[in-house]
Design a protein around this motif. Sequence first.
Motif, mmCIF file in Angstrom:
data_model
loop_
_atom_site.group_PDB
_atom_site.id
_atom_site.type_symbol
_atom_site.label_atom_id
_atom_site.label_comp_id
_atom_site.label_asym_id
_atom_site.label_seq_id
_atom_site.Cartn_x
_atom_site.Cartn_y
_atom_site.Cartn_z
ATOM 1 N N THR A 57 0.841 -1.213 0.000
ATOM 2 C CA THR A 57 0.000 0.000 0.000
ATOM 3 C C THR A 57 0.872 1.259 0.000
ATOM 4 O OG1 THR A 57 -1.690 -1.203 1.248
ATOM 5 C CG2 THR A 57 -1.882 1.203 1.182
ATOM 6 N N GLU A 58 1.965 1.220 0.779
ATOM 7 C CA GLU A 58 2.898 2.346 0.764
ATOM 8 C C GLU A 58 3.431 2.595 -0.638
ATOM 9 O OE1 GLU A 58 5.992 1.544 3.534
ATOM 10 O OE2 GLU A 58 4.818 2.100 5.298
ATOM 11 N N LYS A 59 3.772 1.508 -1.341
ATOM 12 C CA LYS A 59 4.290 1.643 -2.706
ATOM 13 C C LYS A 59 3.213 2.204 -3.636
ATOM 14 C CE LYS A 59 6.649 -0.899 -6.398
ATOM 15 N NZ LYS A 59 5.812 -0.328 -7.455
ATOM 16 N N ASP A 60 1.979 1.719 -3.478
ATOM 17 C CA ASP A 60 0.886 2.212 -4.326
ATOM 18 C C ASP A 60 0.641 3.703 -4.095
ATOM 19 O OD1 ASP A 60 0.596 -0.313 -5.331
ATOM 20 O OD2 ASP A 60 -1.122 -0.850 -4.055
ATOM 21 N N ILE A 61 0.724 4.135 -2.815
ATOM 22 C CA ILE A 61 0.546 5.563 -2.501
ATOM 23 C C ILE A 61 1.637 6.390 -3.153
ATOM 24 C CG2 ILE A 61 0.712 7.265 -0.620
ATOM 25 C CD1 ILE A 61 -0.771 5.257 1.152
ATOM 26 N N ARG A 115 -8.432 7.683 -6.082
ATOM 27 C CA ARG A 115 -7.671 6.478 -5.782
ATOM 28 C C ARG A 115 -6.731 6.704 -4.600
ATOM 29 N NH1 ARG A 115 -2.898 3.848 -9.515
ATOM 30 N NH2 ARG A 115 -2.464 2.039 -8.184
ATOM 31 N N LEU A 116 -6.084 7.889 -4.568
ATOM 32 C CA LEU A 116 -5.160 8.199 -3.493
ATOM 33 C C LEU A 116 -5.888 8.251 -2.145
ATOM 34 C CD1 LEU A 116 -2.231 8.942 -2.792
ATOM 35 C CD2 LEU A 116 -2.841 11.347 -3.124
ATOM 36 N N GLU A 117 -7.091 8.814 -2.127
ATOM 37 C CA GLU A 117 -7.865 8.866 -0.887
ATOM 38 C C GLU A 117 -8.190 7.463 -0.390
ATOM 39 O OE1 GLU A 117 -11.285 11.309 -1.311
ATOM 40 O OE2 GLU A 117 -10.150 13.121 -1.825
ATOM 41 N N ARG A 118 -8.552 6.548 -1.328
ATOM 42 C CA ARG A 118 -8.861 5.162 -0.937
ATOM 43 C C ARG A 118 -7.619 4.474 -0.364
ATOM 44 N NH1 ARG A 118 -11.459 5.095 -5.992
ATOM 45 N NH2 ARG A 118 -9.788 3.768 -6.847
ATOM 46 N N LEU A 119 -6.452 4.722 -0.989
ATOM 47 C CA LEU A 119 -5.217 4.083 -0.520
ATOM 48 C C LEU A 119 -4.841 4.566 0.883
ATOM 49 C CD1 LEU A 119 -3.106 4.185 -3.806
ATOM 50 C CD2 LEU A 119 -3.885 2.128 -2.611
ATOM 51 N N ALA A 175 -6.917 5.650 3.132
ATOM 52 C CA ALA A 175 -7.873 5.048 4.055
ATOM 53 C C ALA A 175 -7.494 3.589 4.347
ATOM 54 C CB ALA A 175 -9.283 5.130 3.475
ATOM 55 N N GLU A 176 -7.031 2.895 3.312
ATOM 56 C CA GLU A 176 -6.614 1.506 3.478
ATOM 57 C C GLU A 176 -5.359 1.415 4.359
ATOM 58 O OE1 GLU A 176 -6.982 -2.574 3.001
ATOM 59 O OE2 GLU A 176 -8.358 -0.998 2.323
ATOM 60 N N TYR A 177 -4.437 2.348 4.149
ATOM 61 C CA TYR A 177 -3.170 2.319 4.886
ATOM 62 C C TYR A 177 -3.383 2.570 6.381
ATOM 63 C CZ TYR A 177 1.731 3.151 6.017
ATOM 64 O OH TYR A 177 2.980 3.076 6.572
ATOM 65 N N GLU A 178 -4.384 3.387 6.695
ATOM 66 C CA GLU A 178 -4.668 3.678 8.098
ATOM 67 C C GLU A 178 -5.006 2.413 8.897
ATOM 68 O OE1 GLU A 178 -7.687 6.624 8.216
ATOM 69 O OE2 GLU A 178 -6.370 8.261 7.565
ATOM 70 N N LYS A 179 -5.478 1.389 8.216
ATOM 71 C CA LYS A 179 -5.824 0.140 8.902
ATOM 72 C C LYS A 179 -4.580 -0.575 9.421
ATOM 73 C CE LYS A 179 -9.812 -0.610 5.858
ATOM 74 N NZ LYS A 179 -10.395 -1.511 4.829
ATOM 75 N N PHE A 180 -3.418 -0.275 8.794
ATOM 76 C CA PHE A 180 -2.189 -0.968 9.178
ATOM 77 C C PHE A 180 -1.393 -0.199 10.224
ATOM 78 C CE2 PHE A 180 -2.884 -2.070 4.627
ATOM 79 C CZ PHE A 180 -3.278 -3.388 4.831
ATOM 80 N N ILE A 181 -1.802 1.051 10.550
ATOM 81 C CA ILE A 181 -1.051 1.886 11.498
ATOM 82 C C ILE A 181 -1.466 1.571 12.933
ATOM 83 C CG2 ILE A 181 -0.569 4.250 12.207
ATOM 84 C CD1 ILE A 181 -1.017 5.106 9.341
#
Length: 630
Positions: A575-579, A618-622, A624-630
């Motif tokens: 996800t970091e790479k996608d962002i 797309r960036l906003e979705r990524l 939001a997804e990344y916040e799940k891993f923090i």
Amino acid sequence: MLLTLENVAFGYDDKRILENISFTVNEGERIGFIGQNGEGKTTLIRLMLGQLSQDEGSIYRKSGLKCGYLAQTGGYESENTVYEEMRGVFSDVFGAMEKLRDTEKALARAEYGSGEYRDLSAKYEQLDKRIAAADGYNADVKIKTVLNGMGFEKSYDQVISTMSGGEKTRLKLCRLLLEEPEILFLDEPTNHLDVPTLFWLENYLASYKGAIFTVSHDRYFLDRVVQKIFELENRRVNVFRGNYSKYKVLKAEKVLTAEREYEKQQEEIAALKDYVARNIVRATTAKSAQSRVKKLENMELLEKPLPPPRPPVFRFAFGEKSEEAALGVEGLTLSAGGKTLAEGVSFAMRRGEKAAIVGENGTGKSTLIRALVKKSDPAVRWGRFVKIGYYDQENADLDPEETVLGALWHKHTGRTQTEARSALARAKLTAEDIEKKVKSLSGGERAKLSLVLLEAEEANFLVLDEPTNHLDLLAREALEDALKQYEGTLLFVSHDRYFIQNIAGKIIEIADKKLTVYPCGYDDFNALKKQAAAKAQAAASAEDANRRAPAQTASYRSKAERAEDAKRKQLAKQTEKDISDTEAEIAALQEEIARPEVAADYKLLGEKCALLDALNERLERLYAEYEKFI
């Protein structure tokens, strides 16, 4: 050329204060304007701004010249908050950005190729260029940079009308820096600034695009900021290239050269006249005598150089010495208005030491001075035979209804009137001045009177709170010389870094509610502070890196948990790479949209804008997804 003065003269009533003033201010120049108090520096600035009209001569300004002016009391009233007022500088830009967003949305809805689409595309291009030309996309960054640098980082939401006069003046300077006029007139800009803010302002002005014309008595500021000195003396302006330190050298050389050239010409004139007198009646030498008469007639006579203004003279002497341990402070608490400023304040002063108290505004410097001279706190112990001489920056001990002579003579009745007049005259308080009432004196005149009163105390321990306030450069340097020669003990508060550097052998800093003593001069103190700041930054960076590093755990409770943890790490990494990739695509696309050939192609521009919207979603979705891993 921004502004030119040619043979300008000006006066009030029958008194001419400016005569034959000629100079030019060019783009990007850094000019320091100096002169004694009352010479007419502020008047000349007002003439340059067009606020006053000259009696003679001409003033030429570049067409449409944009000027900014900070007066000594240059604040303003407003019911806006600090941040709202600064955003007002960019109101046109923020309005254009709002229109740009609306246009972007309208473009996405418009039918490609239609007249509406072409109109919207042209409008989008026009708005984007307008914002970019004003560097509008960085407006909020600029506002925060200036406000934080000028000490308003905690005051964004404060209403301006509730601020002090000094804060309003600082805020006015903030607005001028953000407005970026072509020529910035600053009248004593370092007033009301503490030392950290002064350093920030000097660094900021170093990269300022416009010209700067500043009146200042701050020699450190003049050395760091300006590249040319305009000196107002005897109603005229003399120009010197270089900063203040260079000016001092060039000024001395100019005075010496002028005196030598005048004396040389006078000797030549005397020799020629003597030859004529001895030989004009002789037939054999009459012809040669006549040639010397013609030489005298054609000689361009030099004006006799006017002597430089006489500086004031201060003398601080005392009779009995204090004991070696002149002052001891142990565990003192400083408070004001119910607020604790510093705790556990402890330091000592030995006889003959000279120390400066430094710190940001509001840390308790003046509070410490007042606590010492009151002698009421058991945490403060004065040595035997100490006689204190106290200088209050507000000159509060002066009776406004008393005459200048009376203020001195009535407090020190042992002096004759002649001695009192002589002491006042040494400080450049004239015969006319000493008959005035104290309330009619200027700030500089009141300061000189207070210093004369301090001299008369004959104290062996001087405690001074901002003694250079209101003093012009000649008076500051005279006071500096007197305190260098003073053999007693000296403790003072000052924002004049040049003054501190030349006098103090010890620095006492109040910061973060504690007092720290540095047994060194001001330059070494600054070097130590820079080293400490660098170490703190390195330590913070290392701590941040450690905090961000993944925690290492010895073992997990089960094989399934280890597998789940590995999966989460892998997903977070992807996800970091996608962002990162998406942000790079957005940046590249924004650069493409800004290119003229893309803006001119309505179909291509519409496609790019639609793609930009999709990438932002797309960036906003990524995220939001990344916040799940923090």
